[in-house]
Enzyme design. Structure first.
Site, short mmCIF file in Angstrom:
data_model
loop_
_atom_site.label_atom_id
_atom_site.label_comp_id
_atom_site.label_asym_id
_atom_site.label_seq_id
_atom_site.Cartn_x
_atom_site.Cartn_y
_atom_site.Cartn_z
N GLU A 11 5.83 5.07 -0.78
CA GLU A 11 5.85 4.15 -1.57
C GLU A 11 4.86 4.16 -3.29
O GLU A 11 4.24 5.24 -3.19
CB GLU A 11 5.01 2.67 -0.94
N LYS A 149 -4.76 -2.76 6.95
CA LYS A 149 -5.84 -2.34 6.09
C LYS A 149 -7.26 -3.09 6.48
O LYS A 149 -7.29 -4.39 6.77
CB LYS A 149 -5.80 -2.84 4.41
N1 PSU Z 1 -1.91 1.41 1.49
C1 PSU Z 1 -3.02 1.79 0.82
N2 PSU Z 1 -3.11 1.56 -0.24
C2 PSU Z 1 -2.60 0.31 -1.01
C3 PSU Z 1 -1.38 -0.32 -0.19
C4 PSU Z 1 -1.16 0.11 1.15
O1 PSU Z 1 -3.60 2.89 1.62
O2 PSU Z 1 -2.72 -0.06 -2.14
C5 PSU Z 1 -0.88 -1.12 -0.84
C6 PSU Z 1 0.88 -1.47 -0.20
O3 PSU Z 1 1.71 -1.27 -1.21
C7 PSU Z 1 0.68 -2.78 0.67
C8 PSU Z 1 -0.18 -3.49 -0.44
O4 PSU Z 1 2.15 -3.33 0.55
O5 PSU Z 1 -1.22 -2.87 -0.80
C9 PSU Z 1 -0.50 -4.90 0.21
O6 PSU Z 1 -0.92 -5.78 -0.85
P1 PSU Z 1 -0.93 -7.52 -0.42
O7 PSU Z 1 -2.17 -7.45 0.60
O8 PSU Z 1 -1.31 -7.89 -1.89
O9 PSU Z 1 0.64 -7.75 0.08
#
Ligand code: PSU
Ligand code: MN
Length: 293
Positions: A11, A149
């Site tokens: 990604e 996360k």
């Molecule tokens: N994993 C990481 N760093 C990131 C992300 C994932 O180590 O920045 C990103 C991914 O693209 C994931 C997004 O889909 O953060 C999630 O964001 P939100 O909580 O706004 O959906």
């Protein structure tokens, strides 16, 4: 005969909005190399000038990593990005969607999005659940990550994965890892110790015509781990700043990751890099096992 090479999707939100420059450019390059070294083909996914690109060039990756006007594209943003000719980095959900259109079976990321802490029920004014969970429930592919996360409500996230029928695999672990930490106290559905065992699960998913993803969770390497009790107060401090600033939903995750890097003097950054490398390696090994089946 040369065996068919399977592709591993990567990604771009982690590159554009998850990691600081110049670590992001170096890491993006490294992940592609790791996948190639394992005998699979890397394809980093993003949007350039309104075109969904599956297999960004080095120059395109560098552009997404450095330009100011790169959108963070969740699935809901994708139509506007295409119609209006935007540049954008794709989240887990959006990357899964594009990868699936290209029939890519395996995708590696860092940590998935999930239920944010303090998220109330829909309509409560505090509802914040990542579209990543919806994508995992509806797009059949292998997603390799280090768990949700750590900034999230892990218990609620684990619960939604169950509700939506997403099988959570523990790669060489019985516990769902928690991104910076190897443990969460929460169970996985099945443990796999080899890429071959994951490939066998993929085959079962195909036979059953399941529409959901297989979420393979890999604990961060022990040497790079930040134990949960050590990172917890820092996460709480960063979350308090989010509340004080009333950030918009899509800004929350990038802000938290950046603040944690600052507050831990880059320790969390190095943990993030280590787990991304490992996930790319495991994803490529799963892809190679799939070609053998
Ligand atoms: N994993 C990481 N760093 C990131 C992300 C994932 O180590 O920045 C990103 C991914 O693209 C994931 C997004 O889909 O953060 C999630 O964001 P939100 O909580 O706004 O959906
Ligand atoms: Mn959100």
């Amino acid at each position: 005969m040369k065996p068919i090479e399977l592709t591993v999707a990567l990604e771009s939100t982690v590159i554009a909005h998850g990691l600081p420059h110049p670590h992001n450019v170096a890491l993006a390059r490294e992940l592609e190399q790791i996948v190639a070294d394992e005998g699979a083909r890397p394809a980093t996914i993003g949007v350039i000038g309104g075109e969904a690109v599956c297999g960004l060039s080095e120059a395109q990756i560098e552009h997404l990593a450095t330009a100011e006007d790169v959108h963070k594209l969740s699935l809901r943003d994708l139509p506007a990005a295409i119609a209006r000719g935007w540049d954008g980095a794709t989240t887990v959900a959006t990357t899964m969607h594009i990868a699936h259109l290209h029939r890519i079976p395996v995708f590696a990321t860092g940590g998935i999005g999930g239920v944010h802490r303090g998220s109330g029920p829909p309509g409560s004014g505090s509802f914040d659940v990542s579209n990543d969970l919806e994508a995992l429930a509806t797009i059949p592919m292998v997603v390799v990550c280090a768990g949700p996360k750590a900034i999230l409500d892990l218990e609620a996230t684990r619960e939604v994965l169950e509700t939506r029928g997403v099988t959570v695999v523990g790669y060489q672990t019985d516990e769902m890892p928690a991104f910076y930490s190897r443990t969460s106290g929460l169970p996985v559905d099945v443990r796999c110790d080899t890429p071959q065992e994951v490939a066998e699960l993929v085959q079962a998913c195909h036979q059953l015509q399941l529409r959901s993803a297989l979420l393979v969770t890999v604990p961060v390497p022990a040497a790079a781990e930040i134990p949960a009790n050590e990172i917890a107060p820092t996460i709480d401090a960063a979350l308090a700043e989010v509340a004080a600033r009333s950030l918009r939903s899509a800004e929350v995750t990038p802000f938290l990751l950046r603040r944690l890097g600052e507050l831990t003097r880059d320790r969390s950054l190095h943990t993030n890099l280590a787990l991304l490398r490992q996930n790319a390696r495991v994803a490529a090994q799963i892809a190679t096992s799939l070609t053998r089946m």
